[in-house]
Write a protein that holds these residues in place. Structure first.
Motif, mmCIF file in Angstrom:
data_model
loop_
_atom_site.group_PDB
_atom_site.id
_atom_site.type_symbol
_atom_site.label_atom_id
_atom_site.label_comp_id
_atom_site.label_asym_id
_atom_site.label_seq_id
_atom_site.Cartn_x
_atom_site.Cartn_y
_atom_site.Cartn_z
ATOM 1 N N UNK A 168 0.816 -1.210 0.000
ATOM 2 C CA UNK A 168 0.000 0.000 0.000
ATOM 3 C C UNK A 168 0.847 1.255 0.000
ATOM 4 N N UNK A 169 2.146 1.095 0.164
ATOM 5 C CA UNK A 169 3.038 2.252 0.240
ATOM 6 C C UNK A 169 3.072 2.997 -1.090
ATOM 7 N N UNK A 170 3.569 4.256 -1.051
ATOM 8 C CA UNK A 170 3.562 5.027 -2.293
ATOM 9 C C UNK A 170 4.752 4.747 -3.176
ATOM 10 N N UNK A 171 5.879 4.360 -2.565
ATOM 11 C CA UNK A 171 7.093 4.239 -3.360
ATOM 12 C C UNK A 171 7.031 3.000 -4.244
ATOM 13 N N UNK A 172 7.293 3.142 -5.544
ATOM 14 C CA UNK A 172 7.180 1.982 -6.428
ATOM 15 C C UNK A 172 8.191 0.893 -6.126
ATOM 16 N N UNK A 173 9.385 1.260 -5.621
ATOM 17 C CA UNK A 173 10.375 0.248 -5.295
ATOM 18 C C UNK A 173 9.899 -0.674 -4.188
ATOM 19 N N UNK A 174 9.256 -0.076 -3.195
ATOM 20 C CA UNK A 174 8.738 -0.890 -2.085
ATOM 21 C C UNK A 174 7.668 -1.838 -2.587
ATOM 22 N N UNK A 175 6.784 -1.293 -3.442
ATOM 23 C CA UNK A 175 5.714 -2.140 -3.984
ATOM 24 C C UNK A 175 6.304 -3.291 -4.779
ATOM 25 N N UNK A 176 7.357 -2.973 -5.539
ATOM 26 C CA UNK A 176 7.963 -4.020 -6.351
ATOM 27 C C UNK A 176 8.516 -5.130 -5.472
ATOM 28 N N UNK A 177 9.242 -4.734 -4.407
ATOM 29 C CA UNK A 177 9.791 -5.740 -3.509
ATOM 30 C C UNK A 177 8.707 -6.597 -2.887
ATOM 31 N N UNK A 178 7.614 -5.934 -2.437
ATOM 32 C CA UNK A 178 6.532 -6.684 -1.790
ATOM 33 C C UNK A 178 5.870 -7.629 -2.778
ATOM 34 N N UNK A 179 5.631 -7.119 -4.004
ATOM 35 C CA UNK A 179 4.970 -7.969 -5.005
ATOM 36 C C UNK A 179 5.845 -9.163 -5.355
ATOM 37 N N UNK A 180 7.158 -8.932 -5.435
ATOM 38 C CA UNK A 180 8.067 -10.019 -5.752
ATOM 39 C C UNK A 180 8.034 -11.087 -4.662
ATOM 40 N N UNK A 181 8.044 -10.617 -3.396
ATOM 41 C CA UNK A 181 7.983 -11.571 -2.284
ATOM 42 C C UNK A 181 6.703 -12.390 -2.344
ATOM 43 N N UNK A 182 5.560 -11.718 -2.621
ATOM 44 C CA UNK A 182 4.295 -12.441 -2.760
ATOM 45 C C UNK A 182 4.378 -13.483 -3.857
ATOM 46 N N UNK A 183 5.024 -13.077 -4.968
ATOM 47 C CA UNK A 183 5.123 -14.004 -6.079
ATOM 48 C C UNK A 183 5.875 -15.261 -5.709
ATOM 49 N N UNK A 184 7.007 -15.089 -5.027
ATOM 50 C CA UNK A 184 7.784 -16.263 -4.663
ATOM 51 C C UNK A 184 7.063 -17.139 -3.649
ATOM 52 N N UNK A 185 6.291 -16.507 -2.757
ATOM 53 C CA UNK A 185 5.561 -17.322 -1.783
ATOM 54 C C UNK A 185 4.474 -18.121 -2.491
ATOM 55 N N UNK A 186 3.732 -17.458 -3.380
ATOM 56 C CA UNK A 186 2.568 -18.107 -3.991
ATOM 57 C C UNK A 186 2.962 -19.165 -5.002
ATOM 58 N N UNK A 187 4.232 -19.166 -5.399
ATOM 59 C CA UNK A 187 4.635 -20.063 -6.470
ATOM 60 C C UNK A 187 4.571 -21.531 -6.090
ATOM 61 N N UNK A 188 4.797 -21.831 -4.797
ATOM 62 C CA UNK A 188 5.086 -23.236 -4.466
ATOM 63 C C UNK A 188 3.891 -24.154 -4.504
ATOM 64 N N UNK A 189 2.823 -23.813 -3.790
ATOM 65 C CA UNK A 189 1.672 -24.723 -3.808
ATOM 66 C C UNK A 189 0.377 -23.962 -3.533
ATOM 67 N N UNK A 190 -0.782 -24.625 -3.780
ATOM 68 C CA UNK A 190 -2.058 -23.920 -3.702
ATOM 69 C C UNK A 190 -2.366 -23.339 -2.327
ATOM 70 N N UNK A 191 -1.932 -23.999 -1.251
ATOM 71 C CA UNK A 191 -2.281 -23.492 0.083
ATOM 72 C C UNK A 191 -1.624 -22.148 0.332
ATOM 73 N N UNK A 192 -0.346 -22.051 -0.109
ATOM 74 C CA UNK A 192 0.343 -20.779 0.081
ATOM 75 C C UNK A 192 -0.313 -19.696 -0.770
ATOM 76 N N UNK A 193 -0.719 -20.052 -1.984
ATOM 77 C CA UNK A 193 -1.419 -19.065 -2.821
ATOM 78 C C UNK A 193 -2.700 -18.605 -2.149
#
Lengths: 316, 451
Positions: B97-122
């Motif tokens: 929710x932060x304004x800085x795009x770099x922070x958003x990018x880092x957070x989105x990337x972390x979400x992506x790596x978490x959700x990648x592994x299996x359906x429960x994590x997604x």
């Protein structure tokens, strides 16, 4: 005794004959009875069958008619189904038309895609060319000292050539580069923030920009540079409100009162900070006499009636 | 390893902010490099300390913290599960929710790596409410942020239809479709992969994707200079085509088949595979569609694939696609046979090298059988007669026995090319289907010739 036996024989013969005759009579009677029974049954059965015959004939007729109708119906359905399917469902000609349309469409699409790919390639080429041009120009600017002078011909201007080289002309056209201003680079800042999206490191200025060593102090009542720099680069002391982030508890606690204030304001007028603020907003409206189609008329503001000092009588 | 993690731990709670940031950055880089270090970090219980003060920190710290979480999550599902259990997801949502795009990018990337592994994590990521924020991220102007958000959405929706439905409900499809014409290649890769992961689960989702008016635009992606953009575009078309005949019809009508065929012709290697499968799926639905594929000149590239490619699974896919095209009617089988591809199929089937890969053999066999059952084009069948193993021979002879009684010219040809001789040499058990076929053939000819 012979007469006795004779009488016995005759008696038995008579009994035999009578017996035989009676048996015959009974047999004839039985045969007659049987015949009569058969006759009665014959007539009765014939009567029953004749009664049923009508029904049987009707049923058979009905079945025959039905068969006929079924045959005819099958014929009609056969032709109809063939026609319908050939016309609508497996329409051969429509299929052929469709396939032709598909191939035409495919040609169009292929053509357009080819054009698109070519356009893209052209763009890439243009970009490459531009890049090369830029590089060339930059290098020419850097090497402007290779330009030929009156006395000494430069590298690109050999006396044996009929006309000077391309590079020579480029060098003539290009403006020499100036010294780049020295940039302050914080080594620590570099390490920490080497990410592509993070462009500005925090402004921790550790060393001041270096002035040239043998610089003469500028004349005049200037302040001590150290003082000036200290004042200029004093670290920011933000107020408590700014220092706290949006999500900290005090900020969150302030939120409901802020919302309440927004919801019931005391008055709706805009807040004017200074008393003469409204005066700035008083617009000057030019009078109708002096405004013209092409702007303000100069008479009345810039000059008044013309003055002819030669006509004045007073000083003479 | 040597207690570095324990040393870094108190630094994380230091007063000076730049020390905290540097310590977090160090942790992140350590975790990124090696799995064991990541596990050590998780075991040392650093994550709660990292995360607890996150909302009050400045944006550099948030970015670094997101980097650490992503570095840990990428190694294995258990580590990602550990991260989720620490309650990191809420903090990452705050970062999103932060304004800085770099922070958003880092957070989105972390979400992506978490959700990648299996359906429960997604599901955990979705429950944290990340999806609407990711859809907002996609609309931001920075290209890197768009890329990462698209790849995260793709990772979330790939596991199950419900997750894909959640992503669709957040309104992602319209924004993803708008980004297809964008010139950046990596962004296109991610967007196309996200759309194909959404479309693959069910007919309704595929229809929703199609309704977003991707169709002529996606074909331009098939002409892109980047290989993976072509591959992902072909994957998207494949996922749409495989559900129903109507969707395949739509693709054919918009000229998609021609674009896919050109794409197959211009690529090499595994990039071709989705394109080949698209053609197979389209042709499998109905005979009109497979006729459309034939008319768009689909068979020559498939033959070329069969001949050129070394990988077994690509050959198997090409064989399958040819089988689907040829199996409908005699017309289709004739087109396939005319392209001279039957001997190649036979070779694949017979080849001892591909005997380990059952899939290749099975698909080659089925394709061959399907085509042969409808093929009445005798000049193509003749070379097969000489080389085929018994299982195929049955079908070939069957076809001959269907055609020869009616066609005199074919009969003459059959004798002159030595086919009749070959048929005599075959020994079959009396009473079997093969013997019947042989008898039918023999009956077409007068006795002297047969002997």
């Amino acid at each position: 005794r012979a007469i006795d036996e004779d009488r016995k024989i005759k008696y038995e013969a008579a009994v035999k004959i009578q017996r035989w005759f009676r048996a015959c009579r009974v047999r004839v009677y039985l045969r007659h009875l049987a015949k009569m029974a058969v006759l009665i049954q014959k007539w009765w059965r014939g009567y029953l069958r004749r009664k049923l015959f009508k029904g049987i004939v009707e049923t058979a007729y009905y079945i025959k008619k039905q068969e006929f109708y079924n045959e005819m119906a099958v014929r009609i359905q056969k032709t109809w189904r063939g026609y319908y399917i050939r016309k609508y469902i497996h329409n051969y000609y429509a299929l052929k038309k469709y396939l032709r349309a598909v191939s035409v469409n495919n040609e169009l699409v292929r053509h357009e895609l080819q054009e698109f790919a070519e356009m893209k390639e052209n763009e890439e080429k243009m970009k490459d060319l531009e890049k090369k041009e830029k590089e060339k120009k930059y290098r020419a600017r850097k090497m402007h000292y290779l330009l030929s002078t009156e006395q000494i011909p430069g590298i690109y201007n050999s006396p044996f050539r009929k006309s000077p080289d391309q590079m020579e002309l480029l060098l003539q056209k290009s403006k020499p580069l100036t010294h780049r201003k020295q940039q302050v680079k914080n080594p620590v800042a570099d390490e920490l923030y080497g990410w592509p999206t993070c462009k500005e490191p925090p402004a921790f200025i550790k060393s001041l920009p270096l002035l040239p060593a043998g610089r003469q102090k500028p004349q005049g009542p200037f302040r001590d540079p150290a003082e000036v720099l200290q004042q200029r680069y004093k670290p920011v002391e933000p107020t408590l409100r700014v220092r706290e982030s949006m999500y900290s508890p005090p900020a969150k606690a302030r939120e409901p009162s802020q919302r309440k204030e927004w919801k019931d304001p005391i008055h709706d007028n805009e807040f004017l900070p200074f008393s003469s603020y409204h005066k700035k907003y008083e617009k000057y409206e030019p009078s109708l006499f002096k405004s013209d189609k092409y702007g303000k008329e100069a008479y009345g503001t810039k000059y008044f009636r013309e003055v002819y000092p030669k006509k004045w009588i007073a000083d003479k | 390893n040597s207690g570095v993690v324990c040393l870094l731990r108190p630094l994380l709670l230091d007063v000076v902010p730049s020390i905290r940031q540097t310590a977090a950055l160090a942790l992140g880089r350590l975790a990124d490099y090696d799995v064991e270090l990541a596990e050590a970090i998780v075991k040392a219980g650093i994550l709660p300390q990292l995360i607890c003060s996150l909302p009050q920190e400045n944006r550099y710290y948030k970015k670094t913290a997101a980097f650490v979480l992503r570095a840990i999550a990428k190694h294995s599902p258990q580590l990602a599960q550990a991260i989720v259990q620490c309650g990191a997801l809420e903090m990452l949502v705050i970062c999103l929710e932060d304004f800085d795009p770099g922070v958003k990018e880092g957070a989105a990337w972390a979400f992506g790596y978490i959700a990648r592994h299996n359906p429960e994590l997604s599901q955990a990521v979705v429950d944290a409410g990340a999806v609407p924020l990711l859809v907002l991220c996609i609309q931001e102007p920075e290209i890197a942020l768009k890329r990462i958000a698209a790849s995260t959405l793709s990772d979330i929706s790939k596991h199950s239809p419900e997750l894909a439905q959640t992503v669709v409900d957040a309104g992602a499809i319209a924004h993803l479709a708008q980004m297809i014409p964008n010139p950046d290649a990596k962004l296109k890769r991610q967007v196309l992969s996200a759309l194909s992961q959404i479309a693959k689960h069910s007919v309704d989702l595929a229809e929703l994707v199609v309704e977003a008016e991707i169709f002529p635009v996606v074909l331009t992606c098939l002409k892109d200079s980047d290989e993976y953009v072509k591959k992902n575009g072909a994957t998207l078309i494949r996922e749409i085509a495989k559900h129903t005949p109507e969707l395949s019809q739509l693709i054919v009508n918009s000229g998609g088949v021609a674009a896919v065929i050109d794409c197959i012709g211009s690529c090499r290697g595994t990039v071709r595979l989705p394109g080949i499968m698209t053609l197979g799926y389209v042709a499998a639905h109905s005979e009109n569609l497979s006729m459309a594929v034939i008319v768009s000149k689909g068979i020559p590239p498939l033959c070329v694939c069969l001949l050129e490619e070394h990988e077994d699974h690509i050959k198997a896919a090409a064989a399958w696609a040819l089988g689907q095209i040829g199996r409908h009617t005699t017309e289709h089988a004739r087109h396939v046979a005319v392209a001279n591809v039957l001997p190649t199929l036979l070779d694949i089937f017979v080849d001892t090298r591909s005997s380990e890969d059952l899939k290749t053999k099975a698909s080659g066999f089925k394709a061959l059988k399907n085509i042969l059952q409808k093929c009445t084009y005798l000049p193509a069948l003749e070379p097969l007669l000489h080389e085929a193993p018994p299982t195929i021979m049955k079908h070939i002879i069957g076809q001959f026995s269907k055609v020869l009684p009616h066609d005199s010219k074919a009969r003459r040809l059959f004798v002159t090319t030595g086919g009749l001789k070959k048929v005599q040499e075959i020994q079959a058990e009396p009473g079997s289907l093969l013997q019947e076929y042989i008898n039918t053939i023999n009956n077409c000819y007068p006795e002297e010739i047969v002997r």
